[in-house]
Design a protein around this motif. Structure first.
Motif, PDB file in Angstrom:
ATOM      1  N   GLU A 105     -30.069   5.243  37.691  1.00 50.39           N
ATOM      2  CA  GLU A 105     -30.770   4.783  36.592  1.00 50.39           C
ATOM      3  C   GLU A 105     -32.378   5.394  36.736  1.00 50.39           C
ATOM      4  O   GLU A 105     -32.850   4.857  37.686  1.00 50.39           O
ATOM      5  CB  GLU A 105     -30.835   3.432  35.878  1.00 50.39           C
ATOM      6  N   CYS A 106     -32.790   6.144  36.013  1.00 46.12           N
ATOM      7  CA  CYS A 106     -34.372   6.627  36.062  1.00 46.12           C
ATOM      8  C   CYS A 106     -34.550   7.497  34.832  1.00 46.12           C
ATOM      9  O   CYS A 106     -33.765   7.743  34.053  1.00 46.12           O
ATOM     10  CB  CYS A 106     -34.367   7.535  37.267  1.00 46.12           C
ATOM     11  N   TRP A 107     -36.039   7.655  34.578  1.00 45.14           N
ATOM     12  CA  TRP A 107     -36.639   8.245  33.765  1.00 45.14           C
ATOM     13  C   TRP A 107     -36.019   9.695  33.554  1.00 45.14           C
ATOM     14  O   TRP A 107     -35.982  10.596  34.644  1.00 45.14           O
ATOM     15  CB  TRP A 107     -38.055   8.192  33.674  1.00 45.14           C
ATOM     16  N   THR A 108     -35.919  10.225  32.380  1.00 46.56           N
ATOM     17  CA  THR A 108     -35.296  11.498  32.073  1.00 46.56           C
ATOM     18  C   THR A 108     -36.166  11.921  30.608  1.00 46.56           C
ATOM     19  O   THR A 108     -36.912  11.032  30.102  1.00 46.56           O
ATOM     20  CB  THR A 108     -34.041  11.802  31.759  1.00 46.56           C
ATOM     21  N   PHE A 109     -36.336  13.310  30.536  1.00 47.93           N
ATOM     22  CA  PHE A 109     -37.060  13.494  29.152  1.00 47.93           C
ATOM     23  C   PHE A 109     -36.093  14.368  28.160  1.00 47.93           C
ATOM     24  O   PHE A 109     -36.774  14.922  27.263  1.00 47.93           O
ATOM     25  CB  PHE A 109     -38.306  14.261  29.375  1.00 47.93           C
ATOM     26  N   LEU A 110     -35.114  14.657  28.618  1.00 48.18           N
ATOM     27  CA  LEU A 110     -34.254  15.644  27.517  1.00 48.18           C
ATOM     28  C   LEU A 110     -32.686  15.088  27.573  1.00 48.18           C
ATOM     29  O   LEU A 110     -32.477  14.420  28.541  1.00 48.18           O
ATOM     30  CB  LEU A 110     -34.033  17.002  28.082  1.00 48.18           C
ATOM     31  N   PRO A 111     -32.164  15.145  26.330  1.00 50.37           N
ATOM     32  CA  PRO A 111     -30.755  14.579  26.237  1.00 50.37           C
ATOM     33  C   PRO A 111     -29.941  15.187  27.486  1.00 50.37           C
ATOM     34  O   PRO A 111     -29.679  16.408  27.839  1.00 50.37           O
ATOM     35  CB  PRO A 111     -30.212  15.112  24.916  1.00 50.37           C
ATOM     36  N   SER A 112     -29.148  14.217  28.023  1.00 52.94           N
ATOM     37  CA  SER A 112     -28.118  14.733  29.084  1.00 52.94           C
ATOM     38  C   SER A 112     -27.057  13.438  29.055  1.00 52.94           C
ATOM     39  O   SER A 112     -27.240  12.249  28.498  1.00 52.94           O
ATOM     40  CB  SER A 112     -29.104  14.475  30.448  1.00 52.94           C
ATOM     41  N   PRO A 113     -26.034  13.710  29.721  1.00 55.78           N
ATOM     42  CA  PRO A 113     -24.939  12.676  30.124  1.00 55.78           C
ATOM     43  C   PRO A 113     -25.491  11.531  30.988  1.00 55.78           C
ATOM     44  O   PRO A 113     -24.720  10.489  30.864  1.00 55.78           O
ATOM     45  CB  PRO A 113     -23.997  13.560  30.775  1.00 55.78           C
ATOM     46  N   GLY A 114     -26.318  11.772  31.519  1.00 53.89           N
ATOM     47  CA  GLY A 114     -26.945  10.825  32.657  1.00 53.89           C
ATOM     48  C   GLY A 114     -28.035  11.324  33.261  1.00 53.89           C
ATOM     49  O   GLY A 114     -28.296  12.468  33.505  1.00 53.89           O
ATOM     50  N   PRO A 115     -28.890  10.395  33.979  1.00 55.61           N
ATOM     51  CA  PRO A 115     -29.863  10.876  34.834  1.00 55.61           C
ATOM     52  C   PRO A 115     -29.573  11.905  36.006  1.00 55.61           C
ATOM     53  O   PRO A 115     -30.375  12.737  36.112  1.00 55.61           O
ATOM     54  CB  PRO A 115     -30.707   9.594  35.467  1.00 55.61           C
ATOM     55  N   LEU A 116     -28.542  11.741  36.635  1.00 56.67           N
ATOM     56  CA  LEU A 116     -28.265  12.403  37.567  1.00 56.67           C
ATOM     57  C   LEU A 116     -28.059  13.916  37.241  1.00 56.67           C
ATOM     58  O   LEU A 116     -28.309  14.846  37.937  1.00 56.67           O
ATOM     59  CB  LEU A 116     -27.095  11.932  38.641  1.00 56.67           C
ATOM     60  N   ALA A 117     -27.136  13.910  36.265  1.00 63.25           N
ATOM     61  CA  ALA A 117     -26.971  15.161  35.567  1.00 63.25           C
ATOM     62  C   ALA A 117     -28.501  15.958  34.998  1.00 63.25           C
ATOM     63  O   ALA A 117     -28.370  17.159  35.018  1.00 63.25           O
ATOM     64  CB  ALA A 117     -25.829  15.089  34.307  1.00 63.25           C
ATOM     65  N   PHE A 118     -29.150  15.283  34.407  1.00 62.27           N
ATOM     66  CA  PHE A 118     -30.145  15.756  34.037  1.00 62.27           C
ATOM     67  C   PHE A 118     -31.285  16.214  34.909  1.00 62.27           C
ATOM     68  O   PHE A 118     -31.590  17.609  34.884  1.00 62.27           O
ATOM     69  CB  PHE A 118     -31.185  14.628  33.378  1.00 62.27           C
ATOM     70  N   TRP A 119     -31.423  15.566  36.152  1.00 60.60           N
ATOM     71  CA  TRP A 119     -32.101  15.865  37.282  1.00 60.60           C
ATOM     72  C   TRP A 119     -31.592  17.220  38.150  1.00 60.60           C
ATOM     73  O   TRP A 119     -32.358  18.110  38.432  1.00 60.60           O
ATOM     74  CB  TRP A 119     -32.695  15.009  38.069  1.00 60.60           C
ATOM     75  N   ALA A 120     -30.240  17.120  38.238  1.00 56.39           N
ATOM     76  CA  ALA A 120     -29.738  18.296  38.648  1.00 56.39           C
ATOM     77  C   ALA A 120     -29.798  19.643  38.022  1.00 56.39           C
ATOM     78  O   ALA A 120     -30.140  20.586  38.465  1.00 56.39           O
ATOM     79  CB  ALA A 120     -28.086  17.963  39.067  1.00 56.39           C
ATOM     80  N   ARG A 121     -29.570  19.438  36.599  1.00 59.48           N
ATOM     81  CA  ARG A 121     -29.704  20.632  35.644  1.00 59.48           C
ATOM     82  C   ARG A 121     -31.170  21.101  35.753  1.00 59.48           C
ATOM     83  O   ARG A 121     -31.339  22.164  35.873  1.00 59.48           O
ATOM     84  CB  ARG A 121     -29.116  20.175  34.443  1.00 59.48           C
ATOM     85  N   ARG A 122     -32.161  20.264  35.487  1.00 60.99           N
ATOM     86  CA  ARG A 122     -33.781  20.491  35.060  1.00 60.99           C
ATOM     87  C   ARG A 122     -34.071  21.258  36.245  1.00 60.99           C
ATOM     88  O   ARG A 122     -34.818  22.080  36.197  1.00 60.99           O
ATOM     89  CB  ARG A 122     -34.246  19.206  34.834  1.00 60.99           C
ATOM     90  N   GLN A 123     -33.844  20.538  37.740  1.00 56.61           N
ATOM     91  CA  GLN A 123     -34.342  21.377  38.713  1.00 56.61           C
ATOM     92  C   GLN A 123     -33.724  22.804  39.232  1.00 56.61           C
ATOM     93  O   GLN A 123     -34.311  23.262  39.801  1.00 56.61           O
ATOM     94  CB  GLN A 123     -34.313  20.351  40.029  1.00 56.61           C
ATOM     95  N   ALA A 124     -32.406  22.646  38.776  1.00 54.91           N
ATOM     96  CA  ALA A 124     -31.758  24.248  39.002  1.00 54.91           C
ATOM     97  C   ALA A 124     -32.258  25.108  38.336  1.00 54.91           C
ATOM     98  O   ALA A 124     -32.750  26.165  39.024  1.00 54.91           O
ATOM     99  CB  ALA A 124     -30.163  23.998  38.726  1.00 54.91           C
ATOM    100  N   HIS A 125     -32.721  24.888  37.096  1.00 53.12           N
ATOM    101  CA  HIS A 125     -33.412  26.083  36.201  1.00 53.12           C
ATOM    102  C   HIS A 125     -34.960  25.973  36.511  1.00 53.12           C
ATOM    103  O   HIS A 125     -35.550  27.144  36.376  1.00 53.12           O
ATOM    104  CB  HIS A 125     -33.171  25.802  34.702  1.00 53.12           C
ATOM    105  N   GLU A 126     -35.508  24.943  36.886  1.00 52.20           N
ATOM    106  CA  GLU A 126     -36.878  24.917  37.322  1.00 52.20           C
ATOM    107  C   GLU A 126     -36.864  26.001  38.433  1.00 52.20           C
ATOM    108  O   GLU A 126     -38.005  27.029  38.512  1.00 52.20           O
ATOM    109  CB  GLU A 126     -37.323  23.659  37.656  1.00 52.20           C
ATOM    110  N   THR A 127     -36.342  25.877  39.438  1.00 54.98           N
ATOM    111  CA  THR A 127     -36.206  26.836  40.775  1.00 54.98           C
ATOM    112  C   THR A 127     -35.564  28.038  40.511  1.00 54.98           C
ATOM    113  O   THR A 127     -36.368  28.967  40.883  1.00 54.98           O
ATOM    114  CB  THR A 127     -35.244  25.934  41.695  1.00 54.98           C
TER     115      THR A 127
END
Length: 260
Positions: A105-127
């Motif tokens: 559990e942690c902060w996120t800023f876009l809809p997602s199935p969960g925080p881990l899914a959010f950060w994995a997706r966001r950082q994949a595209h950021e990079t």
């Protein structure tokens, strides 16, 4: 895409970014981010990787304030150590995502199935997007992103970022944009097609097609649409994209849909 696929993409694209940077002078301009040199790009992405890893690994319920971000990132390195510093931050982020529990559990800023899914997706595209910036600084086109990653990144951009209240993509009169990935029929985003209605409020997005023609339709391979919509590919260089309709809407996108 699955979480493991996003982590794999983050690892792959991050390594490609380092390879492009290693063969380029740090003072080289970044054509896709005109105010930056390569050194600025490495500092930015190294900062973001450490910032995201800290939020995830510490389970923070809110974004880091300036003091917390500075502590997470640490002192910025000298130019001589900058590439190694970037690599260390990239590795730390991959490790944080790999080691995080599925129910973190942690902060996120876009809809997602969960925080881990959010950060994995966001950082994949950021990079992945910034890897193309590094390729542009190197002056040599890098490999195209995988079709699945490109489709996923289009979806994150149009369904996530453009529908946020802070999005600046607005129009005084309603206008419609249809994005159609010609290689996306079997993607996990429905039909590989997105329809945006752009007005004075945040854009609304629906998956698939409409019987009514859009003001502008962009159709082409996902890998080119990905770069075009993330404003990394000038429309004149999008050789395989067919733009049908109001070209002024594409100008509006370039001006108002920028995300760093």
């Amino acid at each position: 895409m699955e979480i493991t696929e996003h982590i794999d993409a983050l690892r792959r694209e991050g390594n490609r970014l380092a390879e492009a940077a290693a063969r380029t002078e740090l003072s080289a301009p970044v054509p896709t981010c005109p105010e930056w040199q390569l050194a600025d790009l490495l500092r930015h992405i190294g900062y973001v990787h450490r910032w995201a890893a800290t939020i995830l690994s510490q389970g923070l319920p809110a974004p880091l304030d300036e003091t917390g971000a500075q502590a997470a990132v640490g002192p910025l390195p000298s130019d001589a150590a900058l590439l190694d510093w970037y690599r260390e931050g990239h590795t730390a982020l991959v490790d944080a995502l790999t080691e995080a529990p599925a129910d973190v559990e942690c902060w996120t800023f876009l809809p997602s199935p969960g925080p881990l899914a959010f950060w994995a997706r966001r950082q994949a595209h950021e990079t992945a997007v910034h890897r193309h910036d590094a390729d542009a600084a190197a002056g040599v086109p890098g490999p195209a992103v995988d079709t699945a990653l490109a489709l996923d990144g289009i979806d994150e951009l149009v369904s996530g970022f453009m529908s946020r209240s802070r999005s600046t993509l607005r129009s005084d009169r309603p206008r419609t944009l249809q994005v159609r990935a010609t290689d996306g029929a079997d993607s996990g985003t429905g039909s590989g097609s997105w329809r945006l209605t752009i007005a004075q409020e945040p854009a609304t997005v629906t998956l698939g097609e409409s019987p009514e023609p859009a003001d502008l339709t962009l159709a082409g391979p996902a890998r080119e649409l990905y770069l075009l919509l993330w404003n990394r590919l000038p429309s004149g260089q999008a050789r395989d994209i067919v733009a049908t309709g109001d070209q002024d809407l594409l100008d509006l996108w370039r001006d108002a849909a920028a995300i760093r």
